[in-house]
Write an enzyme that holds these catalytic residues in place. Structure first.
Site, PDB file in Angstrom:
ATOM      1  N   GLU A 228      -3.144  -9.930   2.578  1.00  0.00           N
ATOM      2  CA  GLU A 228      -4.048  -9.956   3.730  1.00  0.00           C
ATOM      3  C   GLU A 228      -5.054 -11.107   3.718  1.00  0.00           C
ATOM      4  O   GLU A 228      -5.308 -11.711   4.775  1.00  0.00           O
ATOM      5  CB  GLU A 228      -4.791  -8.613   3.848  1.00  0.00           C
ATOM      6  CG  GLU A 228      -3.943  -7.455   4.350  1.00  0.00           C
ATOM      7  CD  GLU A 228      -3.204  -6.726   3.244  1.00  0.00           C
ATOM      8  OE1 GLU A 228      -2.712  -5.622   3.504  1.00  0.00           O
ATOM      9  OE2 GLU A 228      -3.109  -7.268   2.115  1.00  0.00           O
TER      10      GLU A 228
ATOM     11  N   GLU B  86       0.829  -1.206   0.000  1.00  0.00           N
ATOM     12  CA  GLU B  86       0.000   0.000   0.000  1.00  0.00           C
ATOM     13  C   GLU B  86       0.866   1.260   0.000  1.00  0.00           C
ATOM     14  O   GLU B  86       0.525   2.258  -0.645  1.00  0.00           O
ATOM     15  CB  GLU B  86      -0.950  -0.029   1.192  1.00  0.00           C
ATOM     16  CG  GLU B  86      -2.033  -1.089   1.030  1.00  0.00           C
ATOM     17  CD  GLU B  86      -2.941  -1.235   2.235  1.00  0.00           C
ATOM     18  OE1 GLU B  86      -4.156  -1.358   2.050  1.00  0.00           O
ATOM     19  OE2 GLU B  86      -2.416  -1.229   3.375  1.00  0.00           O
TER      20      GLU B  86
END
Length: 270
Positions: free
Chosen positions: A144, A124
């Protein structure tokens, strides 16, 4: 010049600004592959705010300490794992992971120097950068789902806007790691080099940015960041502060004079 550190484990985020106006931000927690805990996240937010307030800064290079990792996301050994998914979602930082992945107020370019794993929140942070230079050993991924989580700090929403839909979904729904050369083919990485050449490659990009007028670069960054939701025609009509400053700047006059005099410009930066 070296920035004064705070009490939030200061040695774990290194920040300095050189005499060219190049800021260096290093997440220096190699023992946990530069995973980010709450104190590190808060320190990064402080640093981005300090950069925004400092007119000397012309660009930023962000990287991870050590040789193995850029950043592997949230520190799963820290307090974040004690919260439920809903609690974590409710407390998301508007600026995104590491204070950068969704930040819209930083008007200087950010180069991500990816020296190793860029996973989860580390990916990110990469998505919050403007230029990505990676070592050939680097691996990227929004992993994730493999631990029952979601890339909520910009990962899911940014990735599908940055690369083709099927390529993005191929990463998102598998949570797999992808090598740097594959991400370059997708269009997310600008350059891939052997690890030994990473410093030199990043420096080439730095020099190319520094060759441009600081006011022009700030205007470009602000125009791109703040008009992404508009049509091209609507975006052109926006009278953004950095744009207006650049149009009436000493840099603009110096650029024309240097061109006419067949010399390299010396940018006033204003």
């Amino acid at each position: 010049m070296t920035d004064q550190q705070t009490d939030a484990q200061p040695d774990e985020v290194r920040f300095d600004i050189d005499d060219r106006g190049v800021a260096s931000v290093v997440i220096d927690r190699p023992r946990v592959l530069n995973a980010v805990d709450r104190a590190t996240h808060d320190r990064l937010n402080e640093i981005w705010a300090a950069i925004e307030a400092d007119d000397r800064v012309r660009l930023v290079v962000v990287t991870g300490g050590g040789e193995k990792a850029f950043c592997v996301g949230a520190d799963m050994s820290a307090d974040a794992v004690d919260k439920t998914g809903l609690e974590y979602w409710a407390e998301l930082d508007p600026n995104g992971f590491g204070g950068l992945s969704l930040r819209t107020t930083l008007d200087v370019p950010v180069i991500a120097k990816v020296n190793g794993y860029a996973l989860g929140g580390g990916m990110e942070i990469v998505l919050g950068a403007d230029v990505v230079v990676a070592a050939d050993r680097a691996q990227f991924g929004l992993t994730e789902p493999r631990v029952g989580r979601l890339a909520l700090d910009g990962g899911i929403h940014q990735l599908v806007r940055r690369i083709p839909y099927t390529q993005a979904m191929g990463l998102l729904v598998t949570g797999r790691k992808a090598p740097a050369d594959e991400l370059q083919r997708m269009g997310l990485v600008n350059e891939v080099v052997p690890a030994a050449d990473l410093d030199a490659a990043v420096e080439r990009w730095v020099e190319q940015v520094l060759a441009c007028a600081p006011t022009s670069v700030r205007a470009v960054k602000q125009m791109v960041t703040r008009t992404a939701h508009l049509s091209a025609h609507e975006a052109r009509a926006m009278r953004l502060p950095a744009l207006m400053d650049a149009l009436d700047s000493e840099d603009s006059a110096e650029g024309v004079a240097a061109f006419q005099q067949k010399r390299s410009p010396v940018w006033p930066g204003k």
